[in-house]
Design an enzyme around this catalytic site. Structure first.
Site, PDB file in Angstrom:
ATOM      1  N   HIS A 151       0.779  -1.355   0.048  1.00 40.41           N
ATOM      2  CA  HIS A 151      -0.053  -0.102   0.141  1.00 40.41           C
ATOM      3  C   HIS A 151       0.714   1.335   0.173  1.00 40.41           C
ATOM      4  CE1 HIS A 151       0.375   1.659   4.208  1.00 40.41           C
ATOM      5  NE2 HIS A 151       0.737   0.404   4.525  1.00 40.41           N
ATOM      6  N   CYS A 152       0.234   2.297  -0.600  1.00 43.35           N
ATOM      7  CA  CYS A 152       0.919   3.593  -0.523  1.00 43.35           C
ATOM      8  C   CYS A 152       0.233   4.433   0.438  1.00 43.35           C
ATOM      9  CB  CYS A 152       1.295   4.239  -2.010  1.00 43.35           C
ATOM     10  SG  CYS A 152      -0.185   4.598  -2.684  1.00 43.35           S
TER      11      CYS A 152
END
Length: 517
Positions: free
Chosen positions: A29-30
């Site tokens: 995830h960012c």
């Protein structure tokens, strides 16, 4: 419902809609997106997935990206990882049918979202070039560092405020250590992630990069000059780690297996370390200095013009995948100056997008579906999460995307003008934008002045994007096509022989990509 239960429920709702645990090959995830590697893209139920309340939209790229928003994605991802692990243990069937998606509200919203889906596919195809794939690898190196940059950046801002006010003088040195510790060693983390991304042993990449920040390099001369700890910064660390990967791979091919455990790591650190000390540190240091000098020169001399161009072009850069090249530049500026002056200007692109979406809302009073999409996505847009507005509203409509860029240009020009006048506006970290950037702001004239200029830029971007879209964002044909009520759309569907494919562009509006795209 407790927060933990809510996050787990979101993860549980997403998992079957992406084909189940057996279909998930990787999870990351960012700042805003859950990024999934999938074995079989055809098992994903787009319309049902986008109808999940916490999902703001999806983006197809090298990974399947589910937009959840800042904060939420960091909490949902661990729950999702746990469910995937449990599912793999239970060995579920990957092709189970997903719950049916609700029907769409209007034909015009369906068509709009279908155009957005087609553009996403086209953009993914265009972005699959060697250069852009390389930029994605660079982004994969720096994106995992963003949470630490944000946390340390906020602590640095808090410490600066306390120092200026003369409060808690016994605590501020500790806060300074917390804020600066990560930045002092960021080269090590960059080296570790670089080696991991390019297929080497991560710890060897970190070991070579650590040479750059080791205080003892001050006793070494290269090119007739004494080196200084940290010289070359993240760019030097990146180059050193890439070199270490190639040396390691060469050793793996030629060193006998019996000696590999001793010879390969030794040669990797020795060869790449010597090249780093007597070459890369100097060269990368010169490049880093040039980047900082050019950024200062650009905004000191270009001012409003430079800000106008940067703010106006950022959304197209995002669409082309070229914005990832800016991440090392931002990090270099933060490392050198304590903040990046480019990010607040580029963040104005999001302000233009918000203004454009508001104008679309008022220009299409009869289209309940599109207006509902805008209402649900607008809060996220104000916090800098623009994907639902881009792919669900402005980009498929065409002109509103251009006028959103105009809004970003005027906002960027406003901040650029103040930079030219001597009031620098910077961010101590990368990642957030919109209102979420306020805690990370820094500059050369105090937090109050810096925040006021940034807020002024946001307002200019909102108003410019709104006015440009309201007056120039719609042709007569476009208004006639999309400014229709739900009842009229349903009658049109009936007259043409059946409903269109349901689609979603936001959390409340179901969408589905059209067949053949």
């Amino acid at each position: 419902m407790a927060t933990e239960d809510k996050n787990r429920a979101t993860a549980a709702a997403i998992l079957p809609l992406v084909g189940g645990a057996a279909n998930v090959s990787s999870i990351a995830h960012c700042m805003t997106r859950l990024r999934l590697g999938l074995h079989d893209r055809s098992l994903v139920d787009d319309e049902a997935l986008k109808a999940v309340p916490a999902v703001m939209g999806v983006v197809e790229d090298d990974t399947y990206q589910i937009v959840l928003g800042p904060g939420t994605v960091a909490r949902v991802t661990p729950e999702f990882e746990q469910l995937v692990e449990e599912g793999r243990t239970a060995d579920p069937a990957p092709g189970e049918a997903a719950p049916p998606a609700p029907a769409s509200d209007s034909a015009s919203a369906d068509e709009l979202a279908a155009q957005g889906a087609a553009m996403k596919v086209a953009r993914k195809t265009k972005n699959a070039t060697p250069f852009k794939l390389f930029l994605r690898r660079i982004a994969n190196i720096f994106v995992p560092l963003i949470p630490a940059l944000i946390g340390c950046g906020i602590i640095a801002g808090l410490n600066g405020l306390l120092v200026n006010l003369g409060w808690l003088t016994s605590v501020t040195p500790a806060l300074a250590a917390m804020a600066s510790g990560f930045m002092a060693l960021i080269a090590v983390f960059v080296g570790y992630n670089t080696a991991k991304e390019f297929g080497g042993t991560p710890i060897l990449g970190g070991a070579v990069a650590a040479i750059i920040v080791f205080p003892g390099v001050a006793n070494i001369e290269a090119f007739g000059q004494k080196l200084s700890p940290g010289q070359g910064g993240v760019l030097g660390a990146l180059g050193a780690a890439v070199l270490a990967v190639y040396v390691e791979k060469w050793c793996r091919r030629w060193v006998p297996e019996a000696l590999d455990v001793l010879v390969t790591p030794t040669l990797t650190v020795l060869v790449s370390g010597l090249v780093t000390i007597f070459g890369l540190m100097y060269v990368a240091g010169e490049i880093s200095t040039a980047i900082g000098t050019f950024a200062d020169w650009l905004l000191s001399n270009g001012g409003a013009g430079a800000g106008f161009v940067l703010g106006g072009l950022f959304l197209p850069l995002v669409m082309l995948g070229l914005h990832q090249a800016l991440i090392p530049i931002h990090t270099t500026l933060i490392e050198q100056q304590g903040y990046t002056v480019l990010l607040p200007i580029l963040a104005m692109a999001g302000a233009g997008q918000v203004g454009a979406a508001a104008a679309v809302y008022f220009r299409l009073p009869r289209n309940e579906s599109i207006r509902r999409t805008i209402k649900s996505a607008l809060p996220a847009g104000l916090l800098g999460v623009g994907e639902p507005l881009i792919y669900g509203v402005s980009l498929p409509l065409g002109r509103p995307f251009i006028t959103a860029c105009v809004g970003g240009a005027f906002g960027g020009g406003f901040i650029g003008l103040f930079n030219q006048l001597g009031d620098k506006v910077g961010s101590t970290a990368i990642g957030p934008s919109g209102w979420a950037l306020f805690p990370l702001l820094d500059g050369n004239h105090g937090l109050g002045t810096t925040a006021a200029i940034y807020a002024g830029g946001l307002l200019v971007g909102y108003f410019a994007g709104f006015l440009a879209t309201y007056f120039f964002g719609f042709s007569k044909d476009l208004l006639a096509e999309f400014n229709v009520s739900q009842e009229l759309a349903e009658s049109t569907v009936a007259a043409t022989g059946g409903p269109t494919s349901p689609t979603t562009t936001g959390p409340d509006t179901p969408t589905k990509e059209p067949a053949g795209v």
